[in-house]
Design an enzyme around this catalytic site. Structure first.
Site, short mmCIF file in Angstrom:
data_model
loop_
_atom_site.label_atom_id
_atom_site.label_comp_id
_atom_site.label_asym_id
_atom_site.label_seq_id
_atom_site.Cartn_x
_atom_site.Cartn_y
_atom_site.Cartn_z
N ARG A 172 -17.58 6.51 6.41
CA ARG A 172 -17.83 6.89 5.02
C ARG A 172 -19.33 6.80 4.73
O ARG A 172 -19.97 5.80 5.01
CB ARG A 172 -17.06 5.95 4.07
CG ARG A 172 -15.57 6.17 4.09
CD ARG A 172 -14.84 5.19 3.19
NE ARG A 172 -14.87 3.84 3.69
CZ ARG A 172 -14.26 2.80 3.11
NH1 ARG A 172 -13.56 2.99 1.99
NH2 ARG A 172 -14.33 1.59 3.62
N ASP A 207 0.87 -1.18 0.00
CA ASP A 207 0.00 0.00 0.00
C ASP A 207 0.90 1.23 0.00
O ASP A 207 1.83 1.31 0.81
CB ASP A 207 -0.90 0.00 1.25
CG ASP A 207 -2.07 0.96 1.11
OD1 ASP A 207 -3.22 0.50 1.16
OD2 ASP A 207 -1.83 2.19 0.94
N LYS A 228 -34.66 -3.80 8.96
CA LYS A 228 -34.72 -2.93 10.13
C LYS A 228 -35.01 -1.50 9.71
O LYS A 228 -34.27 -0.93 8.89
CB LYS A 228 -33.38 -2.97 10.89
CG LYS A 228 -33.32 -4.12 11.88
CD LYS A 228 -32.36 -3.84 13.02
CE LYS A 228 -33.10 -3.22 14.18
NZ LYS A 228 -32.26 -2.83 15.28
N GLU A 253 -17.73 -5.25 7.34
CA GLU A 253 -16.98 -4.64 8.44
C GLU A 253 -17.68 -5.00 9.74
O GLU A 253 -18.91 -5.03 9.82
CB GLU A 253 -16.88 -3.13 8.25
CG GLU A 253 -15.95 -2.79 7.10
CD GLU A 253 -16.01 -1.33 6.67
OE1 GLU A 253 -16.33 -0.48 7.50
OE2 GLU A 253 -15.75 -1.08 5.48
N CYS A 304 -19.57 1.14 0.92
CA CYS A 304 -19.90 0.23 -0.19
C CYS A 304 -21.29 0.46 -0.78
O CYS A 304 -21.41 0.93 -1.91
CB CYS A 304 -19.76 -1.21 0.26
SG CYS A 304 -18.04 -1.67 0.59
N LYS A 336 -22.31 1.74 10.97
CA LYS A 336 -22.96 0.63 11.69
C LYS A 336 -22.07 0.31 12.88
O LYS A 336 -20.93 0.78 12.94
CB LYS A 336 -23.16 -0.59 10.78
CG LYS A 336 -21.86 -1.24 10.32
CD LYS A 336 -22.20 -2.50 9.57
CE LYS A 336 -20.96 -3.26 9.18
NZ LYS A 336 -21.23 -4.50 8.49
N1 LIG Z 1 -14.87 -2.30 3.18
C1 LIG Z 1 -15.68 -3.34 2.94
O1 LIG Z 1 -16.43 -3.80 3.82
C2 LIG Z 1 -15.69 -3.98 1.58
C3 LIG Z 1 -16.36 -5.21 1.41
C4 LIG Z 1 -16.40 -5.78 0.13
C5 LIG Z 1 -15.81 -5.13 -0.93
N2 LIG Z 1 -15.19 -3.93 -0.74
C6 LIG Z 1 -14.59 -3.27 -1.89
O2 LIG Z 1 -13.19 -3.39 -1.73
C7 LIG Z 1 -12.52 -2.26 -2.28
C8 LIG Z 1 -11.64 -1.64 -1.22
O3 LIG Z 1 -12.48 -1.19 -0.17
P1 LIG Z 1 -11.88 -0.75 1.24
O4 LIG Z 1 -13.04 -0.48 2.11
O5 LIG Z 1 -10.85 -1.71 1.68
O6 LIG Z 1 -11.17 0.62 0.83
P2 LIG Z 1 -10.07 1.45 1.64
O7 LIG Z 1 -10.19 2.84 1.17
O8 LIG Z 1 -10.18 1.13 3.09
O9 LIG Z 1 -8.68 0.85 1.14
C9 LIG Z 1 -8.15 1.01 -0.14
C10 LIG Z 1 -6.63 1.00 -0.01
O10 LIG Z 1 -6.05 0.97 -1.32
C11 LIG Z 1 -4.84 1.71 -1.25
N3 LIG Z 1 -4.36 2.04 -2.59
C12 LIG Z 1 -4.76 3.03 -3.42
N4 LIG Z 1 -4.06 2.98 -4.57
C13 LIG Z 1 -3.20 1.94 -4.48
C14 LIG Z 1 -2.23 1.37 -5.34
N5 LIG Z 1 -2.01 1.85 -6.57
N6 LIG Z 1 -1.54 0.29 -4.91
C15 LIG Z 1 -1.75 -0.22 -3.69
N7 LIG Z 1 -2.68 0.28 -2.82
C16 LIG Z 1 -3.39 1.35 -3.22
C17 LIG Z 1 -5.20 2.90 -0.39
O11 LIG Z 1 -4.04 3.53 0.15
C18 LIG Z 1 -6.06 2.24 0.69
O12 LIG Z 1 -5.29 1.83 1.81
C19 LIG Z 1 -13.63 -1.35 -2.81
O13 LIG Z 1 -13.85 -1.63 -4.15
C20 LIG Z 1 -14.83 -1.79 -1.98
O14 LIG Z 1 -16.05 -1.50 -2.63
C21 LIG Z 1 -15.10 -3.36 0.49
#
Ligand SMILES: NC(=O)c1ccc[n+]([C@@H]2O[C@H](COP(=O)([O-])OP(=O)(O)OC[C@H]3O[C@@H](n4cnc5c(N)ncnc54)[C@H](O)[C@@H]3O)[C@@H](O)[C@H]2O)c1
Length: 465
Positions: free
Chosen positions: A352, A51, A274, A175, A283, A345
């Protein structure tokens, strides 16, 4: 790839005896990537987490998860003790040993419209291309519009001297229960268009397959659609019951009891029914907007036009709290309001697109002095909402408040002592935006309780968490 015999001493007791360990790079270490990297190293794979956010890398290396997720700190320590989890800010020559690159970067809403911003995925492809072996596979886990895998594969093909493998494996973790969801998901969807990626993904998830977790094999486009379809369905279910809440409020019916009554029908089910101030988070909101933008690009906006109504209902629940506050207090200028909850939640610090924060902002814009409390998310509130006052304790938030609003269904609020809080508040008025308060106890302590979608007068039924 090395043969290892590792049985993690985690509560999930995933048995990985005989697992063919793979070298895996997780690109992006946010909520999804950090959990994925920890979980896959616990089951016996050899992980590199990458990252560019140096602060995140430093924290993880020091054994600190840079966000709140129950159990993840302990799991990180356990993963680090195995020596199979390296965290770094960029690729190094070790990336050339990687068998599977998992793309876990953010896909936020684009600044210029409702579509997804895919620039982080594009840059992660550009970054890994110099290290990609011809037999390694790239697998997207982020949530994306249909067609993204194909486009990224085309981009990657221009950067390497061979036909690259790129498939999609959407993620369904929630989450709050992210680690459990990753180690023992309801199902794993692998969206593959050729046998090599399928074989490697089945090997990656062998520990889960050994637990009889279904692995649903589809093509990459279906896999991309599965995730947005699932989120659209969940958002629709929440907005459906909130639409019933709007009608119930108007006619004096009770939508919580309505939800219970229809939920016994197993075709409907009682989950995600709910009533309250609606859905939010990093998301669901952006995913249903991106789905509408994607459908419009395909000339199929009508197919998902209902999602615009799903979002409208969701937004109206937020303004409903403002309307009730005005009905009760009149002009809100300089009226002190305690907002209980900031996270979208409970059991997360993620604010976010949080409904609680949206309501807090609406009240603040109407002139109120809003004091926000949250058991885990106050640092994020301080950083993102410098206009709002943050309280470190529930009592501090409620002190002198003329209105209390429950915005997140943390257990702390359901279990709070309404007698003590009643002595602290300037006015015993509470709007329960999540239907979690034991309202009869609150009423007995002199509070006026207004619960979204409920008719407390005619339906004296408590809904306890
Ligand atoms: N958070 C959830 O509960 C969840 C569940 C299912 C799917 N998703 C999906 O997963 C994806 C990520 O979500 P998240 O909540 O983890 O986002 P987040 O913002 O918490 O994390 C994304 C990370 O990617 C990093 N990043 C950005 N550009 C990068 C690069 N070029 N190389 C390496 N790292 C890089 C950022 O620094 C950040 O730490 C999204 O598409 C989201 O919709 C999230």
């Amino acid at each position: 790839m090395n043969k290892v015999s590792f049985v993690p001493h985690s509560p999930q007791s995933l048995s990985s005896v005989g697992l063919v360990s793979m070298k895996v790079a997780v690109i992006g270490l946010g909520y999804l990537g950090a959990t994925t990297a920890v979980a896959l190293s616990l089951v016996g794979h050899d992980l590199i987490g990458i990252d560019p956010d140096q602060a995140k890398v430093d924290a993880l290396r020091a054994g600190r998860v840079p966000f709140f997720e129950p159990g993840l700190d302990e799991a990180l320590a356990q993963a680090q003790s195995t020596g199979r989890l390296a965290i770094q800010a960029e690729h190094t020559c070790t990336s050339a040993d990687v068998d599977v690159f998992l793309l876990c970067v953010g896909t936020p809403q684009s600044r210029s419209g409702m579509g997804a911003d895919l620039r982080y995925l594009e840059s992660s492809i550009d970054d890994l291309a110099p290290y990609l072996r011809a037999d390694a596979i790239v697998v997207g886990k982020s949530t994306v519009p249909v067609g993204t895998a194909e486009a990224l594969k085309g981009r990657l093909a221009t950067l390497v001297a061979f036909e690259p493998y790129l498939s999609w494996n959407p993620e369904f973790l929630r989450e709050g229960t992210a680690l459990k969801d990753t180690l023992t998901p309801d199902r794993i969807v692998i969206g593959v268009d050729e046998p090599h990626s399928e074989a490697l993904l089945r090997q990656l998830y062998q520990p889960m397959a050994d637990l009889d977790i279904p692995i649903v094999k589809v093509d990459s486009k279906t896999a991309e659609l599965v995730k947005v379809a699932a989120n659209s369905f969940l958002a629709t279910k929440i907005s459906f019951i909130n639409a019933m809440a709007e009608i119930s409020e108007q006619v004096g019916a009770d939508a919580v009891l309505l939800a219970e009554a229809i939920g016994y029908d197993e075709r409907i089910g009682n989950k995600f029914l709910k009533t309250g101030i609606g859905f939010g988070g990093g998301c669901l909101p952006k995913d249903i907007r991106a789905f509408q933008a994607c459908a419009a690009d395909l000339g199929l906006e009508q197919s998902v036009s209902f999602l615009a109504q799903v979002e409208d209902i969701n937004m109206r629940r937020r303004t409903r709290v403002l309307d009730i506050a005005r009905e009760e207090l009149g002009d809100l200028t300089n009226r002190r309001v305690a907002m209980l909850g900031a996270a979208f939640k409970p059991e997360t610090d993620d604010i976010r697109d949080s409904p609680a924060m949206a309501v807090a902002e609406l009240l603040w814009a109407a002139g109120a002095h809003v004091v926000v409390h949250d058991p885990k998310a106050v640092d994020n509130v301080r950083r993102m909402y410098p206009n709002l006052t943050v309280a470190d304790t529930l009592e501090e938030a409620v002190a002198h408040a003329e209105l209390v609003v429950v915005g997140t269904e943390w257990r702390d609020y359901a279990l709070a002592d309404s007698a003590v809080l009643g002595h602290l508040a300037a006015n015993k008025l509470v709007i329960d935006g999540r239907n979690v308060l034991p309202y009869r106890q609150w009423q007995a302590n002199g509070w006026k309780v207004i619960a979204l979608g409920r008719n407390l007068e005619h339906n004296p039924v408590e809904v306890l968490v």
